[in-house]
Every structure is written in structure tokens, then in C-alpha cells.
Design a protein around this motif. Sequence first.
Motif, mmCIF file in Angstrom:
data_model
loop_
_atom_site.group_PDB
_atom_site.id
_atom_site.type_symbol
_atom_site.label_atom_id
_atom_site.label_comp_id
_atom_site.label_asym_id
_atom_site.label_seq_id
_atom_site.Cartn_x
_atom_site.Cartn_y
_atom_site.Cartn_z
ATOM 1 N N ARG A 19 0.812 -1.217 0.000
ATOM 2 C CA ARG A 19 0.000 0.000 0.000
ATOM 3 C C ARG A 19 0.844 1.266 0.000
ATOM 4 N N ALA A 20 1.895 1.291 0.792
ATOM 5 C CA ALA A 20 2.742 2.490 0.847
ATOM 6 C C ALA A 20 3.391 2.750 -0.511
ATOM 7 N N ALA A 21 3.882 1.704 -1.144
ATOM 8 C CA ALA A 21 4.483 1.859 -2.472
ATOM 9 C C ALA A 21 3.442 2.284 -3.501
ATOM 10 N N LEU A 22 2.223 1.801 -3.357
ATOM 11 C CA LEU A 22 1.154 2.202 -4.288
ATOM 12 C C LEU A 22 0.788 3.667 -4.107
ATOM 13 N N TRP A 23 0.799 4.150 -2.870
ATOM 14 C CA TRP A 23 0.542 5.573 -2.646
ATOM 15 C C TRP A 23 1.659 6.427 -3.248
ATOM 16 N N VAL A 24 2.899 5.969 -3.115
ATOM 17 C CA VAL A 24 4.023 6.690 -3.723
ATOM 18 C C VAL A 24 3.881 6.691 -5.238
ATOM 19 N N LEU A 25 3.497 5.560 -5.811
ATOM 20 C CA LEU A 25 3.280 5.474 -7.250
ATOM 21 C C LEU A 25 2.165 6.415 -7.703
ATOM 22 N N THR A 26 1.125 6.545 -6.905
ATOM 23 C CA THR A 26 0.035 7.466 -7.224
ATOM 24 C C THR A 26 0.521 8.910 -7.230
ATOM 25 N N VAL A 27 1.301 9.278 -6.239
ATOM 26 C CA VAL A 27 1.843 10.643 -6.181
ATOM 27 C C VAL A 27 2.783 10.896 -7.356
ATOM 28 N N VAL A 28 3.599 9.904 -7.713
ATOM 29 C CA VAL A 28 4.503 10.041 -8.859
ATOM 30 C C VAL A 28 3.700 10.220 -10.148
ATOM 31 N N ALA A 29 2.627 9.441 -10.308
ATOM 32 C CA ALA A 29 1.812 9.550 -11.522
ATOM 33 C C ALA A 29 1.132 10.914 -11.625
ATOM 34 N N VAL A 30 0.631 11.424 -10.515
ATOM 35 C CA VAL A 30 0.022 12.766 -10.525
ATOM 36 C C VAL A 30 1.088 13.817 -10.828
ATOM 37 N N SER A 31 2.264 13.667 -10.248
ATOM 38 C CA SER A 31 3.353 14.612 -10.508
ATOM 39 C C SER A 31 3.783 14.583 -11.971
ATOM 40 N N LEU A 32 3.874 13.392 -12.540
ATOM 41 C CA LEU A 32 4.229 13.284 -13.961
ATOM 42 C C LEU A 32 3.181 13.933 -14.849
ATOM 43 N N PHE A 33 1.909 13.738 -14.510
ATOM 44 C CA PHE A 33 0.856 14.359 -15.310
ATOM 45 C C PHE A 33 0.917 15.879 -15.204
ATOM 46 N N LEU A 34 1.110 16.381 -13.990
ATOM 47 C CA LEU A 34 1.197 17.834 -13.822
ATOM 48 C C LEU A 34 2.432 18.405 -14.515
ATOM 49 N N ALA A 35 3.528 17.667 -14.472
ATOM 50 C CA ALA A 35 4.738 18.122 -15.173
ATOM 51 C C ALA A 35 4.508 18.133 -16.677
ATOM 52 N N THR A 36 3.827 17.123 -17.189
ATOM 53 C CA THR A 36 3.519 17.078 -18.620
ATOM 54 C C THR A 36 2.580 18.207 -19.001
ATOM 55 N N LEU A 37 1.663 18.511 -18.128
ATOM 56 C CA LEU A 37 0.660 19.528 -18.408
ATOM 57 C C LEU A 37 1.237 20.944 -18.353
ATOM 58 N N PHE A 38 2.052 21.228 -17.341
ATOM 59 C CA PHE A 38 2.500 22.604 -17.134
ATOM 60 C C PHE A 38 3.895 22.899 -17.680
ATOM 61 N N ALA A 39 4.685 21.898 -17.967
ATOM 62 C CA ALA A 39 6.039 22.138 -18.449
ATOM 63 C C ALA A 39 6.147 21.975 -19.964
ATOM 64 N N CYS A 40 5.042 22.089 -20.648
ATOM 65 C CA CYS A 40 5.056 21.803 -22.082
ATOM 66 C C CYS A 40 5.139 23.061 -22.945
#
Length: 123
Positions: A19-40
Motif C-alpha cells: 500500500r505504501a508503495a502504491l501511494w508513492v506510485l500514485t503521487v509520482v503519476a500525478v506529478s508526472l501528469f502535472l509536469a507534462t501539463l505545465f512544463a510543455c
Amino acid sequence: MTMTLVRCYRFASFLRRFRAALWVLTVVAVSLFLATLFACEGSIDAAYALASLSLLLWALWFLAVSYCFVRPPPEVLASDRFWLRIRTRFQRATVWALVLAVVGLLTLALMLTSRTIGLLVGS
């Protein structure tokens, strides 16, 4: 309990360790999406945005399974009172509805992942 429910609860008990690793993966996925969205700089790359959303959907699916299937519903016994049997059957029907929802989410994740792989390989 039927074999499908037994498999769901076994898989959920396996996922509880991560579960802890899955929560970290969720935060990483949201961060990647936000980086893709705003750093483009005005031109979003759909393949990378879709890849991060696909990763987020998989992480949320694994979390949903690990949290939803904690305790199996009780078995319906013939010796139980009438209202207890009705309540137990309702609990089992609710679990089956949850299984169908999780399978629907899995289907969506598989379709989005296949679309993402097609975009990433094609570009």
C-alpha cells in the motif's frame, strides 16, 4: 464463497503489503501528469499525458482492490434467522457489485494502456 471472490480477497491481501508503495506510485503519476501539463510551453504531448494518466489509473486500481476487499462477507447459513440471511445475502450482493465495478475499472485501465502503448510506439 465462490472461487472468484476467494481470488479477489487473496489478491487484495497480497496487495496490502504494498500500500505504501502504491501511494508513492500514485503521487509520482500525478506529478508526472502535472509536469507534462505545465512544463510543455503550450503544446502538450498527448502520448506522455496519456501514459501518466494510465499509470495513475493502474495505481488507483491496485489501491481500490487492496482497500475494498479487506474482509470477505459471511456465508449464508440455513440455521440463521430470516433477517440475518437476508442481510448476509445483501452483503454478498454488494460485494459482487463491487467486484463488477473493479472489473470495469480494470477494463478501462487495459484499454487506456493499450491506447497509450500504441501512441508511444507509433510516435
